[in-house]
Design a protein around this motif. Structure first.
Motif, mmCIF file in Angstrom:
data_model
loop_
_atom_site.group_PDB
_atom_site.id
_atom_site.type_symbol
_atom_site.label_atom_id
_atom_site.label_comp_id
_atom_site.label_asym_id
_atom_site.label_seq_id
_atom_site.Cartn_x
_atom_site.Cartn_y
_atom_site.Cartn_z
ATOM 1 N N GLY A 52 45.086 36.699 39.427
ATOM 2 C CA GLY A 52 45.915 37.580 38.113
ATOM 3 C C GLY A 52 45.803 39.241 38.898
ATOM 4 O O GLY A 52 46.299 39.937 38.213
ATOM 5 N N ASP A 86 45.671 40.565 35.652
ATOM 6 C CA ASP A 86 46.427 39.157 33.985
ATOM 7 C C ASP A 86 45.258 39.111 33.768
ATOM 8 O O ASP A 86 44.777 38.012 34.342
ATOM 9 C CB ASP A 86 48.219 38.398 34.597
ATOM 10 N N GLU A 87 44.236 38.752 32.786
ATOM 11 C CA GLU A 87 43.097 37.722 32.341
ATOM 12 C C GLU A 87 43.543 36.459 32.358
ATOM 13 O O GLU A 87 42.553 35.928 32.407
ATOM 14 C CB GLU A 87 42.487 38.852 31.331
ATOM 15 N N GLU A 88 44.671 36.524 31.618
ATOM 16 C CA GLU A 88 44.662 34.774 31.391
ATOM 17 C C GLU A 88 45.105 33.794 32.837
ATOM 18 O O GLU A 88 44.357 32.451 33.009
ATOM 19 C CB GLU A 88 46.586 34.992 30.712
ATOM 20 N N ILE A 89 45.899 34.609 33.705
ATOM 21 C CA ILE A 89 46.303 33.962 34.796
ATOM 22 C C ILE A 89 43.996 33.813 36.207
ATOM 23 O O ILE A 89 43.923 32.713 36.585
ATOM 24 C CB ILE A 89 46.818 34.679 36.270
ATOM 25 N N TYR A 90 43.273 34.625 35.403
ATOM 26 C CA TYR A 90 42.156 35.314 36.382
ATOM 27 C C TYR A 90 41.391 34.243 35.729
ATOM 28 O O TYR A 90 40.980 33.287 36.764
ATOM 29 C CB TYR A 90 41.288 36.391 35.773
ATOM 30 N N HIS A 91 41.293 33.684 34.348
ATOM 31 C CA HIS A 91 40.865 32.753 33.394
ATOM 32 C C HIS A 91 40.608 31.540 33.460
ATOM 33 O O HIS A 91 39.394 30.781 33.167
ATOM 34 C CB HIS A 91 39.783 33.381 32.087
ATOM 35 N N ARG A 92 42.113 31.506 34.223
ATOM 36 C CA ARG A 92 42.786 29.800 34.180
ATOM 37 C C ARG A 92 42.101 28.582 35.284
ATOM 38 O O ARG A 92 41.561 29.813 35.857
ATOM 39 C CB ARG A 92 43.978 30.456 34.476
#
Length: 446
Positions: free
Chosen positions: A315, A440-446
């Motif tokens: 991300g 993009d933490e949503e992508i990072y933690h996905r």
């Protein structure tokens, strides 16, 4: 789709890694068995067919199948390094219209690189000091060790001069001085930024070139990487005999332990404290980058996959990744710094020199400067080590013998060193992106 593709590639690369290691150690055992049972000619035939460097003197009749496959793959990646570094950094800079923001990104990137490298040097010094006082760095046995030619020591400050090339075209014809390409890209990007709309055509051209590079790299990495990794690993371990590792076993074990500890402990701590993110997703997604670096032993060859993983799976903004990763490939060398400090201490102690706190500090400073200028290519770290040894005055016959031994057996260590270097670049990208609110933490933690 990107996440699924990334997982599939990581799975294939892990399988290739395991199979390559198993096949490589199997070849070591086969080699030892054949040589000890009087069948050395049979091993020579096997080596000529599969593993021989066909560019070596006297190898005109060798097939070197694994060597050819590995070199074609690595060459195809190195082919694109110079245009990729130049285009990606130029675009990253010329698209950042806020000059203050550009200054912040640059300063945070360099400061993070410096901070992690200093920590690596301190860590290596502590490990080397402990091993030294345990008396494990004993004198090297001169028997059966042939002295290998290194390079002439040079002033590490020559790195500063080499940053600014005296010929624009010649700078693009050599992968060995990526710092010059970075300098030219920064200058070009800043100029395009200042001229704004007057360079729209050039900017569009660079964007189209960037797309071509991305397509080429995706094809090469996704289709050929697992097979090339298997060939590279199998050949690397097959060409080493067990006897070549024994004289420097303490050095090898010390460096490997130090590198593994730093890889699995230091980077999670950096991410948790500097970026304040959970390090688990990073370590999981960056694993294939580390495996790829381990297989190719080249930060430059790993750069394309590192950028792809950092932007698509971690991300990180493309602006951040395009600036941090190529720069990190040239100046961020945590693994190289650790190896060089421990190697310098090994050479000093095993050749009769006294190691003091002050000499360790000087070694660390020289290693910091030398690691910044280390080319992102296989074996470069061990060659640049000679600069440190010369600067310290470790040049007696025993020191040269110990150094030649390191040159002879350092390839497996360089593979692990590269893993640290590329993971360090990726972690810095995450840290800088987080601080600039471009992660993009949503992508990072996905």
């Amino acid at each position: 789709m990107k996440e699924s593709s990334g997982k599939q590639l990581a799975k294939k690369m892990l399988i290739a890694l395991v199979c390559g290691l198993v096949a490589g150690f199997g070849c070591i055992l086969l080699r030892e068995h054949l040589n000890s049972s009087g069948q050395a000619d049979l091993w020579k035939t096997i080596n000529n067919i599969f593993f021989q460097d066909i560019s070596a003197e006297g190898a005109t009749s060798a097939a070197g199948i694994f060597y050819i496959i590995g070199q074609v793959f690595v060459n195809s990646l190195q082919l694109i390094i110079v245009p990729m570094v130049f285009v990606s950094i130029t675009l990253a800079i010329c698209t950042i219209t806020d000059t203050k923001k550009l200054g912040r990104i640059s300063s945070k990137t360099i400061f993070t690189f410096l901070k992690t490298t200093v920590c690596a040097l301190i860590f290596a010094g502590v490990i080397g000091f402990i091993v030294y006082h345990l008396g494990l760095f004993n004198s090297v046995d001169a028997g059966n060790i042939s002295v290998q030619e290194g390079i002439t020591g040079s002033n590490p400050l020559n790195i500063i001069v080499s940053i600014v090339p005296n010929n624009f075209i010649s700078a693009f014809t050599n992968n060995g001085n990526v710092l010059a390409i970075v300098f030219l890209a920064v200058v070009t990007g800043l100029s395009m930024n200042a001229l704004e709309d007057q360079t729209k055509t050039l900017k569009k051209l660079f964007e189209e070139v960037s797309k071509i590079i991305s397509l080429f790299l995706t094809f090469v990495i996704n289709k050929f990487a697992p097979y090339a990794i298997f060939c590279l690993l199998t050949r690397t371990f097959a060409i080493y005999g067990i006897d070549s590792l024994k004289p420097a076993l303490a050095y090898v074990v010390t460096v490997i332990i130090a590198l593994f500890v730093y890889l699995f402990c230091a980077y999670p701590i950096y991410l948790a404290t500097m970026a304040r993110v959970n390090p688990k997703p990073f370590m999981k997604k960056a694993a294939k980058v580390a495996l790829f670096g381990f297989s190719t032993s080249s930060s430059a060859a790993t750069l394309p996959l590192n950028k792809k993983t950092t932007t698509e799976e971690l991300g990180v903004s493309d602006q951040i990744a395009s600036f941090v990763l190529p720069l990190g490939m040239t100046i961020n060398m945590d693994g190289t710094a650790i190896m060089q400090v421990i190697a310098a201490m090994f050479v000093a102690v095993s050749s009769g020199y006294k190691v003091t706190f002050m000499s360790m500090a000087i070694i660390a400073v020289l290693a910091l400067i030398a690691s910044i200028g280390t080319p992102a290519a296989p074996g470069a770290g061990a060659v640049i080590l000679f600069t440190i040894l010369t600067g310290m005055g470790y040049t007696n016959d025993a020191a040269l013998l110990a150094y030649s031994l390191i040159l002879a057996i350092n390839r497996p260590i360089e593979m692990l060193v590269t893993s640290l270097n590329v993971v360090g670049d990726a972690s810095t990208s995450v840290i800088v992106a987080k601080k600039e609110n471009m992660l993009d933490e949503e992508i990072y933690h996905r």
